[in-house]
Design a protein around this motif. Structure first.
Motif, PDB file in Angstrom:
ATOM      1  N   THR A   1       0.844  -1.190   0.000  1.00 23.58           N
ATOM      2  CA  THR A   1       0.000   0.000   0.000  1.00 23.58           C
ATOM      3  C   THR A   1       0.882   1.243   0.000  1.00 23.58           C
ATOM      4  N   HIS A   2       0.353   2.314  -0.567  1.00 21.91           N
ATOM      5  CA  HIS A   2       1.142   3.529  -0.788  1.00 21.91           C
ATOM      6  C   HIS A   2       1.590   4.176   0.515  1.00 21.91           C
ATOM      7  N   ASP A   3       0.807   3.981   1.571  1.00 25.81           N
ATOM      8  CA  ASP A   3       1.069   4.693   2.828  1.00 25.81           C
ATOM      9  C   ASP A   3       1.079   3.720   4.000  1.00 25.81           C
ATOM     10  N   GLU A   4       1.846   2.657   3.876  1.00 27.39           N
ATOM     11  CA  GLU A   4       1.830   1.569   4.845  1.00 27.39           C
ATOM     12  C   GLU A   4       1.896   2.049   6.297  1.00 27.39           C
ATOM     13  N   THR A   5       2.830   2.928   6.598  1.00 31.16           N
ATOM     14  CA  THR A   5       3.122   3.220   8.000  1.00 31.16           C
ATOM     15  C   THR A   5       2.059   4.061   8.692  1.00 31.16           C
ATOM     16  N   ALA A   6       1.073   4.552   7.960  1.00 31.76           N
ATOM     17  CA  ALA A   6       0.001   5.309   8.613  1.00 31.76           C
ATOM     18  C   ALA A   6      -0.730   4.455   9.639  1.00 31.76           C
ATOM     19  N   LEU A   7      -0.676   3.115   9.498  1.00 33.05           N
ATOM     20  CA  LEU A   7      -1.319   2.260  10.486  1.00 33.05           C
ATOM     21  C   LEU A   7      -0.659   2.411  11.851  1.00 33.05           C
TER      22      LEU A   7
ATOM     23  N   LEU B   1      -4.642   9.651   6.374  1.00 37.10           N
ATOM     24  CA  LEU B   1      -3.961   8.370   6.559  1.00 37.10           C
ATOM     25  C   LEU B   1      -3.622   7.690   5.243  1.00 37.10           C
ATOM     26  N   GLY B   2      -4.210   8.156   4.149  1.00 43.80           N
ATOM     27  CA  GLY B   2      -3.920   7.580   2.843  1.00 43.80           C
ATOM     28  C   GLY B   2      -4.320   6.121   2.755  1.00 43.80           C
ATOM     29  N   ALA B   3      -3.536   5.356   1.998  1.00 42.33           N
ATOM     30  CA  ALA B   3      -3.767   3.914   1.819  1.00 42.33           C
ATOM     31  C   ALA B   3      -2.839   3.183   2.776  1.00 42.33           C
ATOM     32  N   PHE B   4      -3.310   2.989   4.003  1.00 39.22           N
ATOM     33  CA  PHE B   4      -2.445   2.445   5.039  1.00 39.22           C
ATOM     34  C   PHE B   4      -2.395   0.921   5.006  1.00 39.22           C
ATOM     35  N   HIS B   5      -1.435   0.382   5.730  1.00 33.22           N
ATOM     36  CA  HIS B   5      -1.233  -1.056   5.877  1.00 33.22           C
ATOM     37  C   HIS B   5      -2.522  -1.725   6.322  1.00 33.22           C
ATOM     38  N   SER B   6      -2.988  -2.709   5.584  1.00 33.73           N
ATOM     39  CA  SER B   6      -4.183  -3.532   5.814  1.00 33.73           C
ATOM     40  C   SER B   6      -5.400  -3.045   5.057  1.00 33.73           C
ATOM     41  N   LEU B   7      -5.341  -1.892   4.382  1.00 30.18           N
ATOM     42  CA  LEU B   7      -6.520  -1.361   3.707  1.00 30.18           C
ATOM     43  C   LEU B   7      -6.953  -2.231   2.528  1.00 30.18           C
ATOM     44  N   ASP B   8      -6.040  -3.029   1.989  1.00 28.49           N
ATOM     45  CA  ASP B   8      -6.390  -3.852   0.831  1.00 28.49           C
ATOM     46  C   ASP B   8      -7.172  -5.113   1.200  1.00 28.49           C
ATOM     47  N   ILE B   9      -7.246  -5.472   2.493  1.00 23.17           N
ATOM     48  CA  ILE B   9      -7.927  -6.717   2.861  1.00 23.17           C
ATOM     49  C   ILE B   9      -9.408  -6.672   2.485  1.00 23.17           C
ATOM     50  N   GLY B  10     -10.106  -5.642   2.957  1.00 23.30           N
ATOM     51  CA  GLY B  10     -11.536  -5.545   2.679  1.00 23.30           C
ATOM     52  C   GLY B  10     -11.841  -5.435   1.206  1.00 23.30           C
ATOM     53  N   LEU B  11     -10.909  -4.884   0.435  1.00 26.52           N
ATOM     54  CA  LEU B  11     -11.107  -4.753  -1.005  1.00 26.52           C
ATOM     55  C   LEU B  11     -10.950  -6.106  -1.700  1.00 26.52           C
ATOM     56  N   VAL B  12      -9.932  -6.858  -1.321  1.00 22.09           N
ATOM     57  CA  VAL B  12      -9.704  -8.161  -1.949  1.00 22.09           C
ATOM     58  C   VAL B  12     -10.811  -9.144  -1.597  1.00 22.09           C
ATOM     59  N   PHE B  13     -11.347  -9.065  -0.368  1.00 23.72           N
ATOM     60  CA  PHE B  13     -12.453  -9.934   0.030  1.00 23.72           C
ATOM     61  C   PHE B  13     -13.807  -9.386  -0.407  1.00 23.72           C
ATOM     62  N   ASP B  14     -13.826  -8.194  -1.009  1.00 24.29           N
ATOM     63  CA  ASP B  14     -15.077  -7.542  -1.394  1.00 24.29           C
ATOM     64  C   ASP B  14     -15.986  -7.384  -0.175  1.00 24.29           C
ATOM     65  N   ASN B  15     -15.374  -6.966   0.943  1.00 24.98           N
ATOM     66  CA  ASN B  15     -16.098  -6.804   2.196  1.00 24.98           C
ATOM     67  C   ASN B  15     -16.057  -5.356   2.674  1.00 24.98           C
ATOM     68  N   THR B  16     -16.271  -4.415   1.777  1.00 25.72           N
ATOM     69  CA  THR B  16     -16.179  -3.007   2.161  1.00 25.72           C
ATOM     70  C   THR B  16     -17.271  -2.588   3.137  1.00 25.72           C
ATOM     71  N   ALA B  17     -18.352  -3.354   3.224  1.00 24.54           N
ATOM     72  CA  ALA B  17     -19.432  -3.009   4.160  1.00 24.54           C
ATOM     73  C   ALA B  17     -19.077  -3.354   5.600  1.00 24.54           C
ATOM     74  N   VAL B  18     -18.045  -4.172   5.796  1.00 20.57           N
ATOM     75  CA  VAL B  18     -17.609  -4.510   7.152  1.00 20.57           C
ATOM     76  C   VAL B  18     -16.887  -3.291   7.735  1.00 20.57           C
ATOM     77  N   PRO B  19     -17.298  -2.785   8.894  1.00 21.50           N
ATOM     78  CA  PRO B  19     -16.689  -1.548   9.427  1.00 21.50           C
ATOM     79  C   PRO B  19     -15.174  -1.603   9.551  1.00 21.50           C
ATOM     80  N   SER B  20     -14.624  -2.761   9.912  1.00 24.73           N
ATOM     81  CA  SER B  20     -13.175  -2.841  10.086  1.00 24.73           C
ATOM     82  C   SER B  20     -12.414  -2.775   8.773  1.00 24.73           C
ATOM     83  N   ALA B  21     -13.110  -2.812   7.642  1.00 21.16           N
ATOM     84  CA  ALA B  21     -12.436  -2.634   6.355  1.00 21.16           C
ATOM     85  C   ALA B  21     -11.838  -1.247   6.247  1.00 21.16           C
TER      86      ALA B  21
END
Length: 521
Positions: A325-331, A424-444
């Protein structure tokens, strides 16, 4: 006083008689007409139908008769076992769900119990090698399974129980990697049983984020892991080297002392609460954070580092996606970014504290101000710590694969989280909800608007295409070339997806003057 080894032996006998997590807890089997029943080699299991997908939770794939030692498959059973509830997570600090040493369970989502021979996608959760489980709502496989694949998530031993290297201290030779051996055992279960769940045992993709991605690429360096996997995707899993055996022994000694054990044998008999409390100790090598347990170069289970001195040629045939992700360390520095209190005066110290590459902070700041004259000190902190901490490992993975001509694709997630006004940009872990197509899950944390859902569709479809064919290209994306050293083609996942050659080139070259050394490795 009862000998702890006797208790553990009794636990092993008890768990061997129960095939699923629900049975282990004594949950009643409440059958409903139409509930799916699948046959495994060990016996039959009853799952549930959720939103048109058949789901089986808490399937036992192994038991660990001895702490710190290799697990074994469970025995067969006669009755139909209930598989409707997740199994316990591995013992860990700061857990938000039930934990138990009896934690070797997996979960399956499938469109049908038929002979369709669908691609199988096995997800390894993140949390370094110390936290998490396969039952996080973010990893729910329903929407991926709707794309006509079989999805598997799993739990395995973590932290000291999975990666405390005791071989030099009288413990089991495999102790530094039993967490990975648990994953191997789960993959053997997939090989032997997944056809009964509509999957193809000859088409298995292992994918994971952060520590899960690190474990995925480590399997490629393990002789027992390689034959069980056919494609791999690592999402921000910047594992280049495992822990060295000498540093791993230093940690094991410190951990034993903290737990109050005088030997590896005694450590194996202590109450689990003592071990979990000791896992919270400060790392004796890095002198910060919790004690770090990770895959270990043990010259046995793991005979080489994942990407040092090169990419393993034995795994060159396995297609690989390397994502970041472009902004990993924002996490990790998100509080600073939200406060907006980074100044030109405190920026040097913050850079040093949050970087891995050993490059002088005044030099880094001067160069970044040339690259991006309008950026604030906080924005430079985010960019430079990402490029000097998280990004280098991903680059090394792709570069080493390119050197041996192994099929590799690289992506970078640029799509920003809407949180905190986007700082925070595209922080570390932001791609999980996208790959699982689970954007409706709040933790995404992606938001669930039309843009996020559209990107999730494209990313999930691409991963599914990769799982089926070993190539992530789809009609909805621009042509995605393999990564090579001449062009460094990288898919940019954003509002508009595009291919960039050598993205952030100047930042890459700035930090290329220093080697990437795993902290405390």
């Amino acid at each position: 006083m009862t000998d702890r080894r006797t208790v553990l032996a009794g636990l092993a006998v008890t768990t061997m008689s129960v095939p699923t997590a629900a049975a282990a807890r004594g949950d009643p089997v409440a059958a409903t007409r139409g509930d799916p029943v699948a046959a495994t080699r060990g016996g039959r299991v009853r799952g549930v139908r959720e939103r048109g997908i058949l789901v089986f939770k808490g399937l036992r794939y192994g038991i660990a008769p001895r702490r710190f030692a290799r697990a074994v498959p469970p025995p067969a059973w006669r009755n139909v076992a209930d598989a409707t509830r997740y199994g316990a997570a591995a013992p860990q600090t700061r857990s938000e769900e039930p934990t138990s040493e009896d934690c070797l369970f997996l979960n399956v989502w499938t469109p049908g119990l038929d002979r369709a021979r669908r691609a199988v996608m096995v997800y390894l959760h993140g949390g370094a090698h110390a936290h998490g489980s396969g039952s996080d709502p973010l990893y729910d496989g329903t929407d991926l399974a709707r794309r006509d694949v079989v999805v598997v998530t799993l739990n395995h031993r973590l932290a000291a129980l999975g990666y405390c290297y005791l071989a030099q201290l009288g413990g089991p030779a495999e102790s530094g990697n039993v967490g990975n051996l648990d994953i191997v055992l789960a993959l053997e279960w997939v090989r032997d049983n997944i056809a009964r769940f509509g999957g193809d045992p000859a088409c298995v993709t292992v994918f994971g984020q952060s520590g899960g991605g690190a474990k995925a690429v480590t399997l490629m360096a393990m002789p027992e892991g390689r034959p069980l996997i056919h494609r791999v995707a690592t999402m921000s899993g910047q594992h280049v080297t495992a822990a060295g055996p000498n540093n791993a022994t230093v940690r094991a000694r410190a951990f034993m002392a903290q737990a109050g054990a005088r030997s590896a044998a005694e450590l194996a008999t202590l109450p689990i609460e003592r071990l979990v409390d000791a896992m919270a100790m400060t790392d004796p090598i890095e002198h910060k954070g919790e004690i770090s347990f990770t895959s270990t170069l043990d010259h046995h289970v793991l005979p080489r580092h994942p990407f040092y001195p090169d990419a393993p040629r034995e795994a060159a045939h396995i297609p690989l996606i390397v994502g970041n992700t472009h902004d990993e360390t924002a996490l990790w520095i998100g509080d600073m970014l939200r406060r907006g209190d980074t100044t030109w005066d405190n920026l040097p110290a913050r850079l040093v504290a949050n970087s891995v590459k050993d490059v002088a902070p005044d030099y880094v700041i001067a160069r970044y101000r040339q690259f991006y004259p309008t950026r604030t000190a906080g924005q430079i902190l985010l960019a430079a710590t990402t490029a000097g901490r998280s990004w280098p490992g991903h680059l090394i993975q792709a570069e080493e694969r390119a050197k041996i001509g192994a099929p590799t694709w690289m992506y970078q997630l640029d799509y920003p989280s809407p949180e905190a006004g986007g700082v925070l940009g595209a922080f570390h872990s932001l791609d999980i909800g996208l790959v699982f197509d689970n954007t409706a899950v709040p933790s995404a944390r992606t938001g669930d608007d039309a843009l996020a859902r559209s990107l999730a569709t494209r990313m999930a479809d691409s991963f599914v295409a990769f799982a089926r064919s070993g190539d992530p290209n789809t009609r909805a994306l621009p042509a995605w070339p393999r990564f090579d050293l001449a062009t460094r083609a990288t898919m940019i996942f954003d509002r508009t997806c595009r291919i960039e050659s050598d993205p952030r080139r100047e930042e890459r070259l700035l930090f290329a003057v220093a080697p990437y050394i795993k902290p405390g490795g």
